[in-house]
Design an enzyme around this catalytic site. Structure first.
Site, PDB file in Angstrom:
ATOM      1  N   HIS A  32       0.849  -1.201   0.000  1.00 15.76           N
ATOM      2  CA  HIS A  32       0.000   0.000   0.000  1.00 15.76           C
ATOM      3  C   HIS A  32       0.880   1.244   0.000  1.00 15.76           C
ATOM      4  O   HIS A  32       2.092   1.161   0.160  1.00 15.76           O
ATOM      5  CB  HIS A  32      -0.996  -0.009   1.158  1.00 15.76           C
ATOM      6  CG  HIS A  32      -0.400   0.116   2.527  1.00 15.76           C
ATOM      7  ND1 HIS A  32       0.434  -0.839   3.072  1.00 15.76           N
ATOM      8  CD2 HIS A  32      -0.511   1.084   3.474  1.00 15.76           C
ATOM      9  CE1 HIS A  32       0.791  -0.466   4.287  1.00 15.76           C
ATOM     10  NE2 HIS A  32       0.237   0.703   4.556  1.00 15.76           N
TER      11      HIS A  32
ATOM     12  N   HIS B 107       1.369   3.993   1.890  1.00 14.98           N
ATOM     13  CA  HIS B 107       1.893   4.793   3.006  1.00 14.98           C
ATOM     14  C   HIS B 107       3.420   4.904   2.963  1.00 14.98           C
ATOM     15  O   HIS B 107       4.115   3.962   2.598  1.00 14.98           O
ATOM     16  CB  HIS B 107       1.446   4.189   4.341  1.00 14.98           C
ATOM     17  CG  HIS B 107      -0.006   4.455   4.645  1.00 14.98           C
ATOM     18  ND1 HIS B 107      -0.742   3.687   5.519  1.00 14.98           N
ATOM     19  CD2 HIS B 107      -0.848   5.407   4.164  1.00 14.98           C
ATOM     20  CE1 HIS B 107      -1.979   4.161   5.577  1.00 14.98           C
ATOM     21  NE2 HIS B 107      -2.074   5.191   4.762  1.00 14.98           N
TER      22      HIS B 107
ATOM     23  N   ASP C 269       5.677   4.853   5.176  1.00 15.26           N
ATOM     24  CA  ASP C 269       6.497   3.906   5.941  1.00 15.26           C
ATOM     25  C   ASP C 269       6.572   2.529   5.259  1.00 15.26           C
ATOM     26  O   ASP C 269       7.148   1.590   5.814  1.00 15.26           O
ATOM     27  CB  ASP C 269       6.000   3.781   7.399  1.00 15.26           C
ATOM     28  CG  ASP C 269       4.613   3.192   7.511  1.00 15.26           C
ATOM     29  OD1 ASP C 269       3.704   3.658   6.788  1.00 15.26           O
ATOM     30  OD2 ASP C 269       4.428   2.258   8.306  1.00 15.26           O
ATOM     31  N   HIS C 270       6.012   2.432   4.043  1.00 12.34           N
ATOM     32  CA  HIS C 270       6.128   1.206   3.244  1.00 12.34           C
ATOM     33  C   HIS C 270       6.733   1.482   1.866  1.00 12.34           C
ATOM     34  O   HIS C 270       6.990   0.546   1.111  1.00 12.34           O
ATOM     35  CB  HIS C 270       4.751   0.533   3.086  1.00 12.34           C
ATOM     36  CG  HIS C 270       4.185   0.113   4.402  1.00 12.34           C
ATOM     37  ND1 HIS C 270       4.173  -1.189   4.830  1.00 12.34           N
ATOM     38  CD2 HIS C 270       3.672   0.851   5.421  1.00 12.34           C
ATOM     39  CE1 HIS C 270       3.653  -1.247   6.049  1.00 12.34           C
ATOM     40  NE2 HIS C 270       3.351  -0.015   6.435  1.00 12.34           N
TER      41      HIS C 270
ATOM     42  N   HIS D  16      -7.581  -0.442   5.493  1.00 15.49           N
ATOM     43  CA  HIS D  16      -6.505   0.435   5.989  1.00 15.49           C
ATOM     44  C   HIS D  16      -6.275   1.540   4.946  1.00 15.49           C
ATOM     45  O   HIS D  16      -6.305   2.724   5.263  1.00 15.49           O
ATOM     46  CB  HIS D  16      -5.259  -0.401   6.238  1.00 15.49           C
ATOM     47  CG  HIS D  16      -4.063   0.368   6.698  1.00 15.49           C
ATOM     48  ND1 HIS D  16      -3.998   0.978   7.927  1.00 15.49           N
ATOM     49  CD2 HIS D  16      -2.876   0.629   6.086  1.00 15.49           C
ATOM     50  CE1 HIS D  16      -2.825   1.584   8.049  1.00 15.49           C
ATOM     51  NE2 HIS D  16      -2.130   1.390   6.949  1.00 15.49           N
TER      52      HIS D  16
ATOM     53  N   ASP E   4      -0.303  -3.816   6.243  1.00 16.95           N
ATOM     54  CA  ASP E   4      -0.947  -3.243   7.429  1.00 16.95           C
ATOM     55  C   ASP E   4      -2.418  -3.641   7.531  1.00 16.95           C
ATOM     56  O   ASP E   4      -3.213  -2.929   8.150  1.00 16.95           O
ATOM     57  CB  ASP E   4      -0.839  -1.715   7.412  1.00 16.95           C
ATOM     58  CG  ASP E   4       0.566  -1.231   7.743  1.00 16.95           C
ATOM     59  OD1 ASP E   4       1.442  -2.064   8.005  1.00 16.95           O
ATOM     60  OD2 ASP E   4       0.772   0.004   7.729  1.00 16.95           O
TER      61      ASP E   4
ATOM     62  N   HIS F  32       4.243  -4.500  10.796  1.00 17.33           N
ATOM     63  CA  HIS F  32       4.718  -3.824  12.011  1.00 17.33           C
ATOM     64  C   HIS F  32       4.864  -4.783  13.182  1.00 17.33           C
ATOM     65  O   HIS F  32       4.160  -5.790  13.271  1.00 17.33           O
ATOM     66  CB  HIS F  32       3.738  -2.712  12.435  1.00 17.33           C
ATOM     67  CG  HIS F  32       3.730  -1.541  11.520  1.00 17.33           C
ATOM     68  ND1 HIS F  32       4.547  -0.450  11.697  1.00 17.33           N
ATOM     69  CD2 HIS F  32       3.005  -1.287  10.402  1.00 17.33           C
ATOM     70  CE1 HIS F  32       4.317   0.434  10.727  1.00 17.33           C
ATOM     71  NE2 HIS F  32       3.390  -0.052   9.929  1.00 17.33           N
TER      72      HIS F  32
HETATM   73 FE    FE Z   1       2.550   0.964   8.149  1.00 16.15          FE
HETATM   74 ZN    ZN Z   2      -0.016   1.761   6.500  1.00 10.14          ZN
END
Ligand code: FE
Ligand code: ZN
Length: 255
Positions: free
Chosen positions: A56, A58, A60-61, A114, A133, A171
């Site tokens: 996805h 985001h 942080d990915h 998400h 996530d 995570h």
């Molecule tokens: Fe994440």
């Molecule tokens: Zn995420």
């Protein structure tokens, strides 16, 4: 040859994971939270990066994609529905599409909730699923873009995978998730056993994932919204599972 995996932490609590096919030498990073720890993992394993499979959009990915793509000229595979928000995409995929990593073959499962375009990669022959996530051990992602109904449906798709499927999530949230889950199902024996196991793993500085979906679905309240005792336990006996799920998720947000 069976798939090999290598798991490592990125940023503060993100997981990076490499999926390696010894037969062809192909190696995929599942998501790219940041470039440096992925490069360190490649160095440690001696594997060469050929693909990045994105779950996805985001940051942080995806923050590591650009630097890795420039260095390794790897292929970037991303969900069609959010490809415009992800850098350097070469190939977009949807529900049911196949993704090859060398000779390994994965299936794309759409898991909106998400984010709206979130996908998971299921390598059925190797009994591995990379779920980003959507699902965490004893938890699930926040429902940011979709509806609780969508998220519940997505989680049941993952729950329906064969019991011996190993789940890699995005995570390390397990300890906090267990604390909350105990408030929903204080008498769940599988959850108590998972708590003891996770405590040991954490005290040894080990990762708490991967987890087997067959075990996870006995202990994770977010996969158990259609279990009558879970609904009754939060005062929602007889309510539709999606509503029970929404209430559990709302409680977690405030926990
Ligand atoms: Fe994440
Ligand atoms: Zn995420």
């Amino acid at each position: 040859m069976p798939a090999e995996t290598h798991l490592f932490l990125c940023r503060s609590d993100n997981y990076g994971v490499l999926l390696h096919d010894a037969a062809s030498g192909a190696t995929a990073a599942i998501d790219a939270p940041e470039a440096a720890p992925i490069e360190a993992a490649l160095k440690a394993t001696g594997w060469k990066l050929t693909d990045i499979l994105v779950t996805h959009h985001h940051a942080d990915h995806t923050d590591g994609i650009k630097a890795l793509k420039e260095k390794y000229k790897c292929r970037v595979v991303a969900p069609a529905a959010e490809a415009s928000k992800i850098p350097a995409v070469d190939e977009t995929v949807r529900e049911g599409d196949k993704v090859k990593v060398g000779t390994l073959s994965g299936n794309v499962i759409e898991t909106p909730g998400h984010t709206l375009g979130h996908i998971a990669y299921w390598f059925h022959g190797d009994k591995l699923a990379f779920v980003g996530d959507t699902l965490f051990s004893i938890g699930c992602g926040r429902v940011i873009e979709g509806t609780p109904e969508q998220m519940w449906r997505s989680l049941t798709k993952l729950r329906d995978l064969p019991n011996d499927t190993e789940i890699y999530c995005g995570h390390e949230y397990t300890a906090a998730n267990i604390k909350f889950a105990r408030t929903v199902e204080p008498n769940n024996k599988a959850l108590a056993a998972r708590e003891a196991q996770a405590k040991q793993q954490i005290s040894r500085n080990e990762a708490t994932i991967p987890v087997m979906i067959g075990e996870e679905k006995q202990a994770n309240p977010f996969l158990r919204a259609d279990v009558p005792e879970v609904a009754a336990g939060i005062g929602m006996a007889g309510k539709p599972a999606a509503e029970v799920f929404a209430e559990i998720r709302a409680r977690k947000n405030k926990f």
